[in-house]
Scaffold this active site. Structure first.
Site, PDB file in Angstrom:
ATOM      1  N   ASP A   1       0.849  -1.190   0.000  1.00 16.06           N
ATOM      2  CA  ASP A   1       0.000   0.000   0.000  1.00 16.06           C
ATOM      3  C   ASP A   1       0.893   1.252   0.000  1.00 16.06           C
ATOM      4  O   ASP A   1       2.101   1.178   0.250  1.00 16.06           O
ATOM      5  CB  ASP A   1      -0.980  -0.020   1.185  1.00 16.06           C
ATOM      6  CG  ASP A   1      -2.220   0.832   0.916  1.00 16.06           C
ATOM      7  OD1 ASP A   1      -2.191   1.657  -0.023  1.00 16.06           O
ATOM      8  OD2 ASP A   1      -3.233   0.674   1.640  1.00 16.06           O
TER       9      ASP A   1
ATOM     10  N   GLU B   1     -10.480   6.952   4.088  1.00 13.13           N
ATOM     11  CA  GLU B   1      -9.595   6.340   5.071  1.00 13.13           C
ATOM     12  C   GLU B   1      -9.005   7.384   6.021  1.00 13.13           C
ATOM     13  O   GLU B   1      -8.764   8.516   5.633  1.00 13.13           O
ATOM     14  CB  GLU B   1      -8.465   5.593   4.365  1.00 13.13           C
ATOM     15  CG  GLU B   1      -7.787   6.416   3.290  1.00 13.13           C
ATOM     16  CD  GLU B   1      -6.597   5.708   2.642  1.00 13.13           C
ATOM     17  OE1 GLU B   1      -5.909   4.953   3.328  1.00 13.13           O
ATOM     18  OE2 GLU B   1      -6.362   5.950   1.453  1.00 13.13           O
TER      19      GLU B   1
END
Ligand code: BGC
Ligand code: BGC
Length: 611
Positions: free
Chosen positions: A303, A500
């Site tokens: 990520d 997020e």
């Protein structure tokens, strides 16, 4: 995605020229054998690999963000991949300029001696959501409510067409997270709180990739975030999932197994930890479970700056690079520090701390997907798909999905469906006439934002269009101006966009003061109040619910607000079922099916109309 006239011949000839120009004596056939698409994939990959230097191999494993590279960098450093982060877009943000941008980067990659095409990734998590004018589908939580895996497959296919029209090859979707705590700001990226739902909805992988990679409008899918992202303590984003291995396997692993069975080409690692250890460095979970045990043969991507977090200190160290690669990560998302990443990994390999066999394995995995996608034959944008971006057909599919995702939770005295034709309806609320609010995060920008950020039909517009000429629809955002003459008042309230990290709600989870005041104004008129809740998750509403005559959970429907109106007016009966358990009070979080707590509405709940 890429379907232009057969380019293999042209490319092959050009490559032969380039190669013989630099290499001298080589004859065309053996030198460019890996470009020959009549050869089996593995054979082409091996032939290519045999020609690659360490620098070229490390280039394939490096993924910078588009804003931090020039075309010269791509050619010179042999970069194998790029991404657009959330909201990282060309100017102007049109489908055509995406395609031009992509082709420019791709040409730079093809200008390097081995002519290995780039693979370009984006987050198209509810349609091609960075692109103004794209169809924005409901976020996953709404799709989970539909219980319709075939619909979700069709959405994947439609998304792949829009993505293909802009050149992009690779989607960082689906999120197969099993969201266990609604405090988590990514709950809406989850198809639901039990593993069966995301597993069933892994049909989206088939939609995105097609029956096999390399067909028309085939986009590589990413099962993310492996593994346990939705299980963190307190629902904290990037937090720690404290579970036994048996529980981790039972709750969080099955959707990945389903996606692998469907041939998902890549897997993205979660930022979160498992029992205190960052998954980005987890040899057992990546090499052991994912690759050896489940037999995942695609490639693993880290990520965004995810390897930096392994040691808990900002930035990455040689130890983190080595740990991540040796644990089984094949490509590293290093948005800005990519030059230092390349130097660091090279030094680690030269010092023998990262085995050459690991580098070769990572390259085989990445190059196999590039060959399977047909990128060597069709590296440039297939512009025939440009016209699918935001097309009427895709918007009709989105409207259908919105209607199917609505969950009717309360309907006192059958106040719904509304009368079409002769009704007098009052509409209010901050989410009634706001495309940005009804789309949520990951829309045009990373966190999303309020306002007319992209074309679409707001819920208010959907109600107006459905009520027709003979019906009266009056709107005021705060509910002022209502009187007792209306048949019903529709309050469209709830959350405003987040994504997020910023979306976590560690404290209260109720409606905000603005929404409560709006609903109070409507109630004061004595007209029945229908609450349409636009939110990424269940909210703490049990104290308010007795005052409402009806409640419709709309989730984050996206650009096609008419689908909400279809259900309000009974053009479509509500069929959605809760993909999550609805808390009675915030103190119950986490609350999930079968945990013995007494919810406001159980998992699977959803009413319909009798007439
Ligand atoms: C998110 C991923 C996303 C990546 C690229 C990260 O912050 O966690 O889901 O794919 O960024 O935008
Ligand atoms: C990017 C996102 C990414 C995030 C990671 C943002 O700046 O736009 O794509 O997920 O950073 O923290």
């Amino acid at each position: 995605m890429h379907r232009s006239p057969p380019r293999s011949l042209v490319l092959g000839l050009m490559a032969a020229l380039v190669l013989s120009g630099t290499g001298g004596s080589a004859t065309a056939e053996p030198t460019i054998s890996y470009l020959d698409d009549r050869r089996p994939v593995h054979d082409r990959v091996e032939r290519l690999l045999a020609r690659m230097s360490l620098d070229e191999k490390i280039g394939q494993m490096t993924q910078p963000e588009r804003q931090n590279v020039t075309s010269e960098d791509i050619t010179r450093y042999r970069l194998g991949s790029l991404l657009s982060g959330g909201g990282s877009v060309p100017t102007p943000n049109t489908p055509e300029s995406w395609a031009d941008m992509y082709d420019g980067f791709q040409r730079a990659a093809l200008a390097a001696p081995l002519r290995i095409p780039l693979i370009y990734g984006v987050d198209a998590v509810h349609g091609h959501n960075n692109v103004v004018g794209a169809t924005i589908f409901p976020h996953n939580i709404g799709l989970g409510a539909t219980r319709d895996p075939e619909l979700v497959r069709r959405i994947g296919a439609a998304t792949a067409e829009e993505v293909s029209g802009t050149g992009v090859d690779w989607n960082f979707a689906p999120c197969l997270c099993v969201a266990r705590n609604d405090r988590w700001g990514r709950t809406y990226e989850s198809f639901g709180e039990i593993p069966e739902l995301p597993s069933q909805m892994s049909t989206v992988v088939t939609g995105l990739q097609g029956r096999r990679l390399g067909g028309p409008a085939s986009v590589l899918a990413t099962a993310k975030h492996y593994v346990g992202d939705g299980g963190t303590t307190g629902g904290k984003d990037q937090g720690d999932t404290q579970l036994s291995e048996a529980e981790l396997r039972k709750i969080h692993l099955p959707p990945f197994q389903a996606a692998i069975r469907r041939g998902a080409g890549s897997v993205m690692i979660t930022y979160s930890s498992w029992n205190g250890v960052k998954v980005h460095g987890h040899d057992h979970l990546i090499n052991g479970v994912l690759k050896r045990e489940l037999g995942f043969s695609g490639f693993v991507i880290s990520d965004y700056n995810g390897i930096d977090q392994i040691d808990g200190q900002p930035g990455f160290t040689p130890a983190e690079v080595r740990t991540a690669i040796n644990a089984g990560i094949d490509m590293v998302m290093v948005p800005s520090e990519w030059r230092r990443f390349i130097e660091t990994l090279k030094a680690e390999v030269e010092a023998g701390r990262v085995p050459m066999a690991r580098i070769d394995d990572a390259n085989r995995r990445i190059l196999t997907k590039k060959v399977e996608l047909g990128l060597f034959e069709r590296p440039l944008t297939d512009r025939r798909y440009l016209r699918t971006v935001g097309s009427a057909q895709h918007r009709a599919l989105a409207r259908e999905a919105v209607a199917e995702s609505q969950v009717l939770l309360k309907n006192q005295r059958n106040v719904l469906p509304l009368d079409r034709g002769n009704g007098k309806i009052f509409v209010a609320g901050k989410n009634a006439d706001d495309i940005g609010n009804q789309s949520g995060g990951w829309t045009i920008t990373w966190q999303g934002s309020s306002g007319p950020i992209t074309p679409g039909t707001t819920i208010l517009e959907g109600i107006e269009q459905t009520a027709g000429k003979s019906g009266t629809v009056t709107y005021s955002r705060d509910g002022s101006g209502i009187d007792g003459s209306y048949e019903a008042a529709v309050a469209v309230v709830g959350e405003t966009p987040y994504a997020e990290f910023f979306g976590d709600r560690p404290g209260a989870m109720g409606l905000d003061a603005e929404d409560l005041a709006t609903i109070e104004r409507l109630r004061a008129s004595g007209v029945p109040v229908i609450v349409v809740l636009v939110s990424g998750r269940p909210l703490d509403i049990s104290a308010e619910l007795p005052k409402w005559n009806a409640l419709l959970a709309s989730w984050l429907p996206g650009t096609e607000g008419r689908g909400v109106a279809d259900v309000l007016f009974g053009i479509r009966k509500p069929t959605g079922k809760l993909p999550v358990t609805w808390m009675n009070s915030v103190s119950q979080q986490p609350i999930n099916r079968g945990d013995g707590q007494d919810p406001l509405f159980p998992f699977g709940y959803g009413l319909t109309y009798r007439r």
